[in-house]
Design an enzyme around this catalytic site. Structure first.
Site, PDB file in Angstrom:
ATOM      1  N   VAL A 188     -17.557  -5.124   4.870  1.00 57.14           N
ATOM      2  CA  VAL A 188     -18.790  -4.445   4.452  1.00 57.14           C
ATOM      3  C   VAL A 188     -19.643  -5.330   3.546  1.00 57.14           C
ATOM      4  O   VAL A 188     -20.717  -4.919   3.111  1.00 57.14           O
ATOM      5  CB  VAL A 188     -18.479  -3.097   3.753  1.00 57.14           C
ATOM      6  CG1 VAL A 188     -17.824  -2.138   4.720  1.00 57.14           C
ATOM      7  CG2 VAL A 188     -17.620  -3.309   2.523  1.00 57.14           C
ATOM      8  N   SER A 241      -3.797  15.442   3.873  1.00 56.78           N
ATOM      9  CA  SER A 241      -5.127  15.872   4.311  1.00 56.78           C
ATOM     10  C   SER A 241      -5.151  16.363   5.763  1.00 56.78           C
ATOM     11  O   SER A 241      -6.141  16.948   6.191  1.00 56.78           O
ATOM     12  CB  SER A 241      -6.141  14.742   4.136  1.00 56.78           C
ATOM     13  OG  SER A 241      -5.798  13.631   4.939  1.00 56.78           O
ATOM     14  N   LYS A 249     -14.450   9.464   5.611  1.00 52.15           N
ATOM     15  CA  LYS A 249     -14.137  10.403   6.702  1.00 52.15           C
ATOM     16  C   LYS A 249     -15.406  10.916   7.380  1.00 52.15           C
ATOM     17  O   LYS A 249     -15.455  11.062   8.607  1.00 52.15           O
ATOM     18  CB  LYS A 249     -13.312  11.564   6.148  1.00 52.15           C
ATOM     19  CG  LYS A 249     -11.903  11.153   5.732  1.00 52.15           C
ATOM     20  CD  LYS A 249     -11.153  12.289   5.070  1.00 52.15           C
ATOM     21  CE  LYS A 249      -9.755  11.851   4.664  1.00 52.15           C
ATOM     22  NZ  LYS A 249      -9.015  12.913   3.964  1.00 52.15           N
TER      23      LYS A 249
END
Length: 782
Positions: free
Chosen positions: A370, A689, A732
């Site tokens: 990134v 999760s 997410k």
């Protein structure tokens, strides 16, 4: 041999000495009365003079030249007092010169030259010594004997026979002349003794000269003793150097006058160190000046001084405080990343108002690719500072950060000090790459060693084990990078300002490819815009179907693959422009690597779509359930961790407790087995999760209702039916966006985390926030 010419009263016998004598000039020596002296005669006039004297009475006048370099001396070039002598023996040499032996008779005074052309002749005035012995003369006489005996014992150039000869000389005048002729004094001092006619005065002068010689001999002996105690006799060079040092010590001269020491001293001053550091450097320099270069410690000390001198104690670069210019540079190098750019511009603004502010400690956290590392270079360019980067991945030795003690062989400072030296300024942008991948073993914990480095309240006096002097790191701008925050120790994390860099959306990747990646790869492969052009739809196909990542590294690789293929065609002579379209991508990159599986996977009951966090960013996760005849067993596969298995058990228990509400027969769980599988079984998975996704998958299976194919979810479940918050919401949501998910179910307590997600990502997406598990079932099941 000494021959006495004095009677018992100390009065010279009156020998017949002519008023005119041939004069023999001497160079570099003085003849005395009553002493026998060998001479070599080489000048033409002097040879004729000796021949004439040998033919007559063998008597000549010997007198010393003031300047030995004058070949044909005049009266003003000679001393006025000389010695009348008799030639005892003469031998002619092969080369024409003569070797003679003369014996002094008495002193004489030169009056004037009578002949100068053929030989030197002059009128003279003989000087006969007359004195009366008294107690003072006797005392000086005895003292001279004892001193001379001592000098003969110590001086290597005086033979022991001279001490015996001196002991037998009874005339004080003869003794003073003998001593003056043999000891190591200058010609002018010897001439002064010859010119001193008064015996007492002559004895005093000889005593002074002899005392000086004895002191010199004693000093030389002491120096030899000092030197020999501390050296190896086989090392001649070392021996000579130690001699020189001992001589300098006795003379009171400073040993720092050696050229090398002076150069180092000059560099210490030029380095402009803090006073306490300069004091340490000068003390080490004093140690170095007393060492031999042959000593192993010499190299260690010299290397240490070199490090102290070469560190940029007072060198710094001027910051570029033009905020608009800095903003332009940041935008040139990186697309988006507004949060990071804003923080850098804020730092510049504060720096402009308060020039002595401390450097910030930033930590960029985000998936690979990134732009964390390259962002550090851009920050350095925007600030106008030097850039230094060290990779901490895999480091296990604390000494890599703090350096080794100088007691170890090959010791060096740690990477921090090495980087500062290499940067050449005390305020660089210093990037600590992969700070989350530092290891720990028996050699220490490097992350703990970073605590002082990355604490603005301590790093103004950072002490490296090698240097052992404080170095000010407060002006350095430290930037750490990490893929995950969890492995970073809490104490270290607390010292850093964490800035999260999320993955990129499809639109952002498209802009990055157009603005940065494609121009870069065109240049790297020798292409230009006339040879290759990418359509936006082609770039989107690469992003969707050939790369699945948070960053842009694989996107760059795929673009490079296409550029290589075009470069090959150009090299073969095919110069027509290649326009890369969505349809032509397949011919360059091969079959599609990634498909959108959501719709395909969820067309059967028992399959639900979850959202997962990985070190490389967010991802979607499919959870599949099936049932079969059995005895009520639950099977879990897909390399699941303990926490994930427990979430499955909790979901099943909750469903069994509410079986009647879901119209599930009471004996179903006793007569059937349930199998839950998470595909991509080669990849380990864990975390709470996925609990809500497992619940929805099981309810879908047991009620035979399909799960909506445009919904993805995340959240931890409890046996009471609550949905608890989870982490990694931003990553997410990005993963859901990439997969084409339109609706995302999140825990109610995670609603605040959605603020960090850029508006461009949230656009056209529907977010449902739930508190209870039943809400998810109502939303997801058709």
């Amino acid at each position: 041999m000494v021959i006495g010419f004095k009677n018992d009263k100390g009065i010279k016998d009156r020998l017949f000495i002519p008023a005119e004598l041939p004069i023999l000039p001497l160079r570099g020596t003085v003849a005395y009365p009553d002493l026998v002296m060998p001479l070599i005669v080489g000048r033409e006039k002097s040879i004729r003079l000796i021949d004439d004297a040998m033919a007559k009475d063998k008597m000549i006048g010997i007198i010393t030249q003031k300047n030995p370099d004058i070949e044909d001396p005049d009266i003003e070039d000679l001393y006025t007092i000389g010695t009348v002598a008799t030639i005892m023996k003469m031998v002619k040499m092969v080369d024409g010169s003569q070797r003679i032996v003369v014996q002094g008779i008495c002193r004489f005074k030169l009056v004037e030259f009578t002949e100068r052309e053929y030989t030197l002749k002059a009128k003279i005035l003989p000087i006969f010594e007359e004195y009366q012995r008294d107690i003072e003369i006797d005392a000086m006489y005895l003292n001279l004997k004892n001193l001379y005996k001592k000098a003969v014992e110590m001086a290597p150039y005086l033979s022991s026979e001279l001490a015996q000869i001196a002991s037998k000389v009874e005339n004080p005048g003869n003794l003073s002349d003998l001593i003056a002729s043999t000891i190591n004094i200058s010609v002018s001092e010897k001439q002064e003794i010859l010119e001193t006619i008064d015996l007492k005065e002559r004895l005093k002068k000889v005593t002074i000269l002899l005392n000086r010689e004895v002191e010199t001999l004693e000093l030389s002996s002491r120096i030899q003793t000092h030197v020999k105690e501390g050296i190896d006799k086989k090392q001649r060079e070392y021996y000579l150097r130690e001699q020189l040092k001992a001589i300098q010590k006795e003379l009171g001269e400073s040993e720092d006058k050696f050229t090398e020491i002076e150069e180092i001293r000059k560099k210490i001053v030029e380095a402009k160190m803090p006073p306490d550091v300069q004091k340490v450097a000068e003390k080490e320099l004093d140690r170095l000046s007393k060492m031999s270069t042959m000593s192993a410690e010499y190299t260690v000390s010299r290397t240490y001084l070199d490090w102290l001198i070469e560190l940029p104690w007072s060198k710094k670069t001027e910051d570029n405080l033009n905020i608009e210019e800095a903003n332009t540079i940041l935008n040139e190098d990186h697309y988006d990343l507004e949060k990071v750019k804003k923080r850098i511009l804020e730092y510049l603004a504060v720096r402009k108002l308060k020039p002595d502010m401390k450097g910030p400690i930033l930590c960029f956290v985000g998936p690979p690719g990134v732009g964390k590392t390259s962002l550090g270079k851009s920050i350095a360019r925007a600030l106008g500072r030097k850039f230094m980067r060290i990779s901490l991945g895999g480091i296990r030795d604390e000494a890599e950060i703090r350096g080794h003690r100088r007691t170890y062989v090959g010791a060096l400072p740690g990477r921090i000090i090495q980087g500062i030296k290499k940067a050449g300024s005390n305020n660089p942008v210093f990037m600590l790459d992969e700070v989350d991948k530092i290891g720990m073993d028996f050699r220490g914990d490097p992350s703990s060693a970073l605590l002082e480095v990355l604490d603005p309240e301590q790093n103004y006096s950072f002490s490296d084990h090698y240097l052992e002097v404080p170095f000010d790191l407060s002006k350095v701008m430290f930037i750490a990078t990490a893929n995950m925050l969890d492995p970073i120790p809490p104490a270290l994390k607390d010292r850093m300002e964490v800035l999260e860099l999320p993955g990129y959306t499809e639109e952002e990747k498209l802009m990055i490819a157009r603005q940065f990646l494609i121009p870069k790869e065109r240049f790297e492969h020798g292409l230009n815009e006339d040879l290759i052009e990418f359509e936006d739809e082609a770039i989107k196909v690469i992003i969707r179907s050939y790369t699945r990542e948070s960053g842009v590294r694989n996107l760059e690789r795929e673009i490079a693959t296409i550029c290589r293929a075009v470069a090959k065609d150009v090299a073969e002579g095919k110069n027509e422009k290649k326009i890369i379209t969505a349809d032509s991508i397949h011919s360059y990159l091969g079959p599609i690597k990634h498909f959108s599986e959501v719709a395909e996977r969820t067309k059967y009951a028992g399959v639900a779509t979850g959202l997962a966090w990985t070190p490389t960013g967010g991802d979607i996760l499919f959870i599949e359930s099936t049932k079969m005849r059995g005895k009520g067993n639950l099977s879990l596969t897909g390399q699941l961790g303990d926490v994930m298995k427990e979430s499955a058990q909790a979901a099943l228990s909750y469903i069994r407790s509410k079986a009647s509400e879901y119209n599930i027969p009471e004996d179903f769980f006793e007569k059937n087995d349930i199998h839950i599988h998470v595909p991509q079984g080669a990849i380990p998975k864990d975390g709470p999760s996925a609990g809500i996704t497992m619940l929805v998958s099981l309810v879908s299976l047991l009620t035979d209702r399909l799960v909506r194919n445009d919904v993805a979810m995340t959240g931890e479940i409890t046996l009471r039916g609550l949905v608890l918050p989870v982490g990694g919401i931003k990553q997410k949501v990005l993963a859901a966006k990439r997969a084409g998910i339109k609706s995302v179910i999140l825990p109610k307590l995670n609603e605040k985390d959605l603020e960090e997600v850029p508006e461009s990502i949230k656009e056209n997406m529907d977010f449902k926030f739930i508190e209870r598990m039943d809400e998810a079932i109502d939303i997801c099941l058709t």
